[in-house]
Design an enzyme around this catalytic site. Structure first.
Site, PDB file in Angstrom:
ATOM      1  N   CYS A 196       0.611  -7.432  13.129  1.00 15.49           N
ATOM      2  CA  CYS A 196       2.001  -6.986  13.319  1.00 15.49           C
ATOM      3  C   CYS A 196       2.414  -5.864  12.368  1.00 15.49           C
ATOM      4  O   CYS A 196       3.526  -5.356  12.451  1.00 15.49           O
ATOM      5  CB  CYS A 196       2.958  -8.168  13.166  1.00 15.49           C
ATOM      6  SG  CYS A 196       3.125  -8.783  11.474  1.00 15.49           S
ATOM      7  N   CYS A 215       1.043 -13.579   6.292  1.00 18.18           N
ATOM      8  CA  CYS A 215       2.061 -12.681   6.829  1.00 18.18           C
ATOM      9  C   CYS A 215       3.298 -13.491   7.168  1.00 18.18           C
ATOM     10  O   CYS A 215       3.243 -14.422   7.989  1.00 18.18           O
ATOM     11  CB  CYS A 215       1.533 -11.961   8.072  1.00 18.18           C
ATOM     12  SG  CYS A 215       2.771 -10.897   8.872  1.00 18.18           S
ATOM     13  N   CYS A 218       4.397 -12.778  11.337  1.00 17.29           N
ATOM     14  CA  CYS A 218       3.727 -13.326  12.524  1.00 17.29           C
ATOM     15  C   CYS A 218       2.974 -14.612  12.248  1.00 17.29           C
ATOM     16  O   CYS A 218       2.490 -15.269  13.185  1.00 17.29           O
ATOM     17  CB  CYS A 218       2.777 -12.295  13.127  1.00 17.29           C
ATOM     18  SG  CYS A 218       1.277 -11.999  12.159  1.00 17.29           S
ATOM     19  N   ASP A 343     -16.163  13.800  -0.469  1.00 20.47           N
ATOM     20  CA  ASP A 343     -14.791  13.808  -0.973  1.00 20.47           C
ATOM     21  C   ASP A 343     -14.707  12.909  -2.203  1.00 20.47           C
ATOM     22  O   ASP A 343     -14.874  11.695  -2.111  1.00 20.47           O
ATOM     23  CB  ASP A 343     -13.846  13.304   0.117  1.00 20.47           C
ATOM     24  CG  ASP A 343     -12.384  13.299  -0.307  1.00 20.47           C
ATOM     25  OD1 ASP A 343     -12.090  13.658  -1.468  1.00 20.47           O
ATOM     26  OD2 ASP A 343     -11.532  12.926   0.519  1.00 20.47           O
TER      27      ASP A 343
END
Length: 434
Positions: A196, A215, A218, A343
């Site tokens: 979510c 969470c 949800c 990088d």
């Protein structure tokens, strides 16, 4: 095989490349009759592979592994070719194989592993893997072809829950905090719910984004753990003592990340039916894999080589070094070759400012991007007077020999680590290159 070792300083991929020219299905043939355990993930593959291999070997089984760390398709073929015996009658043969995240799908086209274990997923070589969800999808692509393989997953890794796969799945993790911490670090890699997109909350965090997550929006949360660390007894610069499923274990390598590696190895070993006493002995007598807390003696100096390749692993290495209360020196080697990731901006996400050891007398900086590392450390507040810029390995060796301290932690990216080890091998300080 012998010639490639001489010509290529190890011969870890070349025989596999040649074999593929003759037979595209060579891996399936040379791996026939092996019980295969695959280890993948961002951090901890080599050490975890070594732990599982050692435990199975100490259990009296015949076992092979790609201990050189050659974890691409051709390197894994080479491992099996190296150990191939015509008319081999042994029934119980094990292969503990480290595999690069993007190469799982190639291996499972030819091998149906008994166990696949995933250690974790962090940002790493973004130019090659992409973000963490891209890395996860690369791994899952390989797993979907082998529904009979048992999955042993890090339950503290929020990316691994509710994967909707038919495979039998077991989880390991921490049921107790290391320190009382519920706040994600700024550079955490998976902060938001994968279903979510709300920010995760934690009962506790072990490091980076790993921990007992949930969470609030949800209801997604950490799965139930089959294997778990339930007590931290001691943490030091020489190792850790802790309980797994109410029994005490000691490992002779420092760091929370190595407790996770041991927990993963324990989970695999128990799934294979190995006794606790064998696992305990294997952990406390483990020999470090090359570049993974390997100690090299250079005259009166003890050099502890630690591979670093992303912010999560680098932070954990620095946290572990902070446990050492002696006067120490640091050597930092930064390269940007393909195998390191081109990088190197990730060094700005490493929390050098949090390095707690106040007794660092020398900092040696080397590698292709040594000036980038030097600037990063200066911004972190280290005094320039303790820096030495070493633009080649001879200069680095000279500065190591003249350091004020006998203990030197050398943190290096992959090609810097392997390059310096080859240099030390040529100088006679390291006998076994791979």
């Amino acid at each position: 095989m012998y010639l490639s070792k001489i010509l290529y300083k190890g011969g870890t991929n070349f025989p596999g490349k040649i074999a593929l020219k003759f037979d595209k299905n060579i891996l399936k043939k040379v791996a026939h009759n092996y019980t295969v355990i695959l280890i993948t993930g961002t951090n901890g593959k080599t050490t975890t592979t070594n732990m599982i291999y050692t435990t199975i070997k100490n259990n009296g089984e015949f076992v092979i592994t790609n201990d050189t760390g050659a974890n691409l398709f051709t390197g894994i073929i080479t491992c099996f070719i190296k150990n191939y015996i015509f008319f081999d009658k042994r029934n119980n043969k094990y292969a503990v194989i480290e595999v690069d995240e993007a190469n799982v799908k190639y291996i499972t086209q030819h091998i149906n592993p008994k166990i696949i274990t995933i250690t974790n997923i962090f940002r790493d070589q973004l130019d090659r893997y992409g973000e963490v969800y891209s890395t996860l999808n690369k791994i899952l692509e390989g797993i979907k072809g082998v529904p009979d393989s048992t999955l042993i997953l890090n339950g503290d890794e929020s990316l691994f829950g509710n994967l909707n796969l038919p495979n039998k799945t077991l989880y390991y993790g921490f049921s107790t905090p290391i320190v009382e911490n519920k706040e994600l670090p700024i550079n955490a890699d998976a902060k938001f719910c994968k279903f979510c997109k709300h920010e995760y909350k934690y009962n506790f965090i072990t490091y980076n984004h790993l921990g007992d997550f949930y969470c609030e929006n949800c209801g997604y949360k950490r799965p139930s753990l089959n294997y778990y660390v339930d007590k931290i007894i001691s943490l030091s610069s020489i190792g850790s003592v802790f309980n797994i499923n109410n029994k005490e274990y000691l490992i002779n390598q420092f760091g929370t990340y190595n407790i996770y590696n041991a927990l993963c190895a324990f989970s695999v070993s128990k799934t294979l039916g190995i006794k606790d006493s064998v696992i305990q002995y294997s952990f406390r007598s483990l020999h470090s894999s090359f570049g993974r807390q390997e100690v090299v003696k250079i005259k009166d100096k003890n050099i502890k080589i630690i591979l670093v390749k992303n912010p999560a692993g680098f932070d954990e290495a620095l946290n572990s070094i902070s446990l050492d209360k002696r006067d120490i020196s640091l050597a930092l080697l930064l390269n940007d070759n393909y195998a390191d990731g081109k990088d190197i901006s990730w060094i700005w996400d490493v929390d050098f400012e949090n390095l707690k050891n106040p007794k660092i007398n020398d900092i040696l900086v080397s590698g292709i991007r040594m000036y980038d590392m030097g600037i990063r450390l200066k911004v972190a507040g280290f005094e320039q007077k303790i820096f030495s810029i070493c633009d080649n390995y001879d200069s680095l060796l000279t500065n190591i020999q003249t350091c004020n301290n006998s203990t030197i932690y050398l943190l290096a990216t992959y090609t810097a680590m392997t390059g310096f080890r080859k240099f030390l091998n040529n100088k006679g300080y390291i006998r076994k290159l791979w």
